[in-house]
Write an enzyme that holds these catalytic residues in place. Sequence first.
Site, mmCIF file in Angstrom:
data_model
loop_
_atom_site.group_PDB
_atom_site.id
_atom_site.type_symbol
_atom_site.label_atom_id
_atom_site.label_comp_id
_atom_site.label_asym_id
_atom_site.label_seq_id
_atom_site.Cartn_x
_atom_site.Cartn_y
_atom_site.Cartn_z
ATOM 1 N N TYR A 155 3.607 4.932 0.409
ATOM 2 C CA TYR A 155 2.215 4.663 0.802
ATOM 3 C C TYR A 155 1.255 5.515 -0.023
ATOM 4 C CZ TYR A 155 -1.838 4.118 3.915
ATOM 5 O OH TYR A 155 -3.084 3.844 4.440
ATOM 6 N N LYS A 159 -1.602 4.082 -2.658
ATOM 7 C CA LYS A 159 -3.040 4.303 -2.484
ATOM 8 C C LYS A 159 -3.635 5.091 -3.657
ATOM 9 C CE LYS A 159 -3.539 2.049 1.350
ATOM 10 N NZ LYS A 159 -4.310 0.789 1.398
#
Length: 257
Positions: A155, A159
Amino acid sequence: MLTLQDKVAIITGASSGIGQGTAILFSNLGSKLVISGRDDNALDATIRSCNANLKTEIIKVVGDVTDPEIRQQIVETAIENFGKIDILVNGAGILKNDSIENMEMENFDFIMNVNVKSIIALTQLCLPHIIKQKGSIVNVSSVAGTRSFPNVLGYCISKAALDQFTKCVALELADKGVRVNSVNPGVIVTDIHKRAGYTEEEFQKFLTRCKTTHALGRPGSVDEVANTIAFLASDSASFITAELVHVDGGRHAMTPR
């Protein structure tokens, strides 16, 4: 006064959380909408919320944004029904718990496909129309793109990549009058953590920890992020581009001692 009157906006991930809240706010500000998500019933709930106080022109596209045919359908739906695209909000995203010791490449590929690749591909499809309108793109990133956290490795990587995409594309499109920004939320009260595997008890403990992990002493709300997205998408932010706006109660600035 902030307005999106007669703007045509595409919002992905609009079946829940930040995407849903953004769709509701955009409709209240006068925007015509094409919303997408995987859950048909949840999109219908979003539409009912959008139309609670007024009849908004809003069309849903049900499907996974990682599917090229769905991405094409989203863009074609906007042009066929509204004739233009002013705003793209890339709100679809996924969170999974993993670390370098247990991360499977299949899951990593999936995270990158949802959080990065699908956004790049949809942006490319929308771009000719957004350039024509000198429009705006807002990406929903995370404080995890600019700060490092354990056990959400894929994640965080996704991002961080999305943040670079935001800034690079903003520079590439500046001379065409298109603005590109991102919002980088901290912990926001949505279902994303439960979908990542948290039990209700674990989630409540996670929210309680926000008293110490966020400078303002609490998690954020969907409305607080949606308000920032609406501002960045609007003409009120006409001199803002390549910006990563943290909506995180100060979490990105904290250095625990």
